[in-house]
Design a protein around this motif. Structure first.
Motif, PDB file in Angstrom:
ATOM      1  N   LEU A  34       0.823  -1.212   0.000  1.00 20.23           N
ATOM      2  CA  LEU A  34       0.000   0.000   0.000  1.00 20.23           C
ATOM      3  C   LEU A  34       0.857   1.262   0.000  1.00 20.23           C
ATOM      4  O   LEU A  34       0.510   2.254  -0.646  1.00 20.23           O
ATOM      5  N   ALA A  35       1.971   1.251   0.718  1.00 14.27           N
ATOM      6  CA  ALA A  35       2.871   2.404   0.719  1.00 14.27           C
ATOM      7  C   ALA A  35       3.451   2.634  -0.670  1.00 14.27           C
ATOM      8  O   ALA A  35       3.508   3.788  -1.153  1.00 14.27           O
ATOM      9  N   ILE A  36       3.861   1.566  -1.345  1.00 16.17           N
ATOM     10  CA  ILE A  36       4.407   1.709  -2.695  1.00 16.17           C
ATOM     11  C   ILE A  36       3.335   2.205  -3.654  1.00 16.17           C
ATOM     12  O   ILE A  36       3.574   3.128  -4.445  1.00 16.17           O
ATOM     13  N   THR A  52       5.570  -0.202  -9.605  1.00 15.55           N
ATOM     14  CA  THR A  52       4.122  -0.166  -9.402  1.00 15.55           C
ATOM     15  C   THR A  52       3.544  -1.578  -9.394  1.00 15.55           C
ATOM     16  O   THR A  52       2.729  -1.916  -8.523  1.00 15.55           O
ATOM     17  N   VAL A  53       3.964  -2.411 -10.334  1.00 13.99           N
ATOM     18  CA  VAL A  53       3.465  -3.788 -10.397  1.00 13.99           C
ATOM     19  C   VAL A  53       3.857  -4.556  -9.132  1.00 13.99           C
ATOM     20  O   VAL A  53       3.037  -5.286  -8.562  1.00 13.99           O
ATOM     21  N   THR A  59       0.492  -5.916  -2.328  1.00 11.26           N
ATOM     22  CA  THR A  59      -0.808  -5.613  -1.733  1.00 11.26           C
ATOM     23  C   THR A  59      -1.755  -6.801  -1.880  1.00 11.26           C
ATOM     24  O   THR A  59      -2.392  -7.237  -0.912  1.00 11.26           O
ATOM     25  N   THR A  60      -1.832  -7.346  -3.092  1.00  8.09           N
ATOM     26  CA  THR A  60      -2.711  -8.486  -3.342  1.00  8.09           C
ATOM     27  C   THR A  60      -2.271  -9.709  -2.545  1.00  8.09           C
ATOM     28  O   THR A  60      -3.102 -10.397  -1.943  1.00  8.09           O
ATOM     29  N   GLY A  61      -0.965  -9.975  -2.525  1.00  7.18           N
ATOM     30  CA  GLY A  61      -0.459 -11.113  -1.758  1.00  7.18           C
ATOM     31  C   GLY A  61      -0.733 -10.976  -0.271  1.00  7.18           C
ATOM     32  O   GLY A  61      -1.069 -11.949   0.403  1.00  7.18           O
ATOM     33  N   GLY A  62      -0.591  -9.763   0.253  1.00  3.47           N
ATOM     34  CA  GLY A  62      -0.881  -9.534   1.667  1.00  3.47           C
ATOM     35  C   GLY A  62      -2.346  -9.760   1.990  1.00  3.47           C
ATOM     36  O   GLY A  62      -2.680 -10.384   3.009  1.00  3.47           O
ATOM     37  N   ILE A  63      -3.226  -9.274   1.122  1.00  2.00           N
ATOM     38  CA  ILE A  63      -4.666  -9.471   1.339  1.00  2.00           C
ATOM     39  C   ILE A  63      -5.011 -10.957   1.310  1.00  2.00           C
ATOM     40  O   ILE A  63      -5.758 -11.455   2.159  1.00  2.00           O
ATOM     41  N   ILE A  64      -4.455 -11.674   0.344  1.00  5.31           N
ATOM     42  CA  ILE A  64      -4.741 -13.110   0.239  1.00  5.31           C
ATOM     43  C   ILE A  64      -4.231 -13.853   1.468  1.00  5.31           C
ATOM     44  O   ILE A  64      -4.915 -14.727   2.013  1.00  5.31           O
TER      45      ILE A  64
END
Length: 111
Positions: A34-36, A52-53, A59-64
């Motif tokens: 999220l910071a990036i 960015t990618v 972010t997606t990996g952390g949410i999962i």
């Protein structure tokens, strides 16, 4: 990573167990991603889009890892199922780190 391959393989196996370490790694990945994304959400046709990618992947990996850890553990266990994936990932991470380090510390071209 390539020099201490056995140690990293055992650390990865330990990190893929459900528990507080798995949750904490998801939380840290989410916060860093999220910071990036917040500071560097640049969609352009040059090397900077890699940052960015990576931010969105973190972010997606952390949410999962936080929301559906059993899915993340299954995916991680299938990826890190042998000796070869660890070597390949170490080479990719090393190459990407070297590339971004060179690009990040190059003097800007004056034109």
């Amino acid at each position: 990573m390539l020099i201490n391959l056995g140690m990293y393989e055992s650390m990865i196996a330990e990190a893929l167990r459900p528990g507080i370490l798995f949750y904490l790694s998801g939380l840290l990945s989410l916060l860093a991603g999220l910071a990036i994304v917040n500071l560097h959400n640049t969609w352009c046709a040059d090397w900077r889009v890699i940052i960015t990618v990576l931010g969105w992947l973190m972010t997606t990996g952390g949410i999962i890892r936080i929301v559906v850890p059993q899915v993340a553990i299954a995916i991680g266990s299938s990826i890190y199922s042998g000796h070869v994936p660890t070597v390949v990932i170490a080479l990719i991470v090393g190459g990407l780190g070297a590339f971004l380090g060179i690009k990040g510390y190059m003097r800007p071209q004056r034109g």
